[in-house]
Design an enzyme around this catalytic site. Structure first.
Site: not given
Length: 405
Positions: A114, A206-208
């Protein structure tokens, strides 16, 4: 659960492509958008043109509309009808993490990725991002704005917040990756799908959370230095995002305390455990070391004054304590850097020695002739303070995985 609306082809068909394109591998690039009707077309066309010209693998661009209330969905739908390698997915609820979860979880590509719709990250880093995933060298890959090879243009406020956040992750979560929030990530699809069930956040954290879970389960994370230019039109609420991230970190810490093993325990020994397990292991090692110190101090105290007895007792237990924490608390095995670890652990010991010796010296200055029991109580209290400082030094400095790497 309501299914998201989807427009456009889900997989590329027999489309015109460069002669060098490897048609057996597919990379799906997700572009999450929210109220981006004025920018989404320009960015998607630019991305498609770049991939058509330079990318040697099949690709699919998915525009993930996060419940936009402007004309973003209409623009995305039109693009999916005009451009053969573009599709559009509409979600009824907001959340970047929710959009990635939906698209990645249903993807049939070999690699999912993404990037932010503003394309702040230089596209020339995209092939280096996904190549290690397609070769099987790595499981996840992230673009890093904090890598020494990166070129970043952004204001001091965002720079300070970004560096502070990532430093906090390293200090409290033992994170080894350098940039958690750069909107430029990819992963092997089969790996990502296994992680998604464990990730709870649906927004910016969300990424972390995904990366912390990946490290905890022993997955390999590849970092790519990127060129990055701050988007002056960014509508991200920095303060709110930072607070959400802190709440997410607190939740991860609580989960670590209650579930120290987590998913993928079979591979977890290859990485330093999470904060919860480190605290528990350090406490056990510290308890055993304290008992050994007490017995040794009481024995030596029969032969010599309190100060040298304290120094010898601390010195003997410090070596064993460092070795035990190296192996059990921070997951370091083998002889590599063992001497350095002992030397630096010795520095932490010296700090504890100064604190405890200062405490016992002050005690005798204020109350000469006190008994051994009072001496021991003061020493235990001083050593408790030294223990907290020692843990921080061991975690952030001595056994910091980035130094070993």
């Amino acid at each position: 659960m309501t299914q998201p609306a989807t427009r456009g082809a889900t997989l590329p068909g027999p489309l015109p492509t460069r002669e060098t394109r490897v048609r057996t591998r597919l990379v799906e690039v997700v572009v999450p958008v929210y109220n981006e009707q004025h920018t989404v077309e320009t960015c998607v066309r630019r991305l498609q043109a770049y991939l058509d010209e330079t990318f040697p693998y099949d690709y699919l661009i998915t525009i993930a509309d996060n419940a936009s209330v402007d004309g973003t969905w209409e623009v995305a739908t039109r693009l999916s009808e005009e451009l053969p390698r573009v599709r559009a997915v509409h979600l009824a609820l907001k959340g970047r993490g929710r959009a990635l979860r939906q698209v990645w979880g249903a993807s049939e590509a070999d690699v999912v990725a993404y990037m932010d719709v503003d394309l702040s990250t230089g596209l020339e880093a995209f092939l280096p991002l996904v190549a290690p995933l397609l070769s099987g060298h790595s499981d996840l890959a992230i673009g890093s704005r904090l890598h020494h090879g990166s070129a970043v243009t952004r204001g001091p406020k965002r720079e300070l917040i970004s560096r502070g956040y990532n430093l906090l992750l390293r200090a409290t979560m033992a994170a080894r990756f350098s940039d958690a929030q750069c909107g430029f990530k990819a992963g092997r699809t089969e790996v990502v799908k296994r992680l998604l069930d464990e990730v709870e956040d649906n927004a910016w954290f969300f990424d972390t959370e995904l990366l912390l879970l990946a490290e905890r389960t022993g997955l390999r994370i590849h970092e790519v230095p990127v060129d990055w230019v701050d988007d002056p039109d960014s509508r991200v609420d920095v303060v709110r995002t930072a607070l959400d991230d802190l709440r997410g970190m607190a939740r991860i810490a609580r989960r670590s305390l209650t579930r120290p093993g987590g998913a993928g325990t079979a591979r977890a020994e290859r990485l330093p455990p999470g904060l919860g397990w480190q605290l528990a292991s350090f406490a056990v090692v510290g308890t055993v070391s304290t008992l050994a110190y007490v017995l040794l101090f009481l024995g030596l105290r029969q032969l010599m004054p309190a100060l040298p007895a304290n120094a010898l007792a601390l010195g003997a237990t410090a070596v064993a304590n460092t070795a035990a924490n190296r192996r059990f608390t921070f997951g370091v095995t083998g002889r590599r850097d063992a001497l350095r670890h002992q030397v630096e652990g010795g520095i932490a010991f010296l700090i504890g020695l100064v604190l405890s010796s200062g405490a016992i010296g002050l005690l005798h200055a204020v109350r000469p002739g006190v008994g051994h029991g009072v001496e021991l109580a003061v020493l235990v209290g001083a050593n408790a303070v030294a223990t907290v400082l020692r843990f921080l030094l061991l975690r952030v400095w001595v056994f910091n995985p980035r130094r070993g790497r």
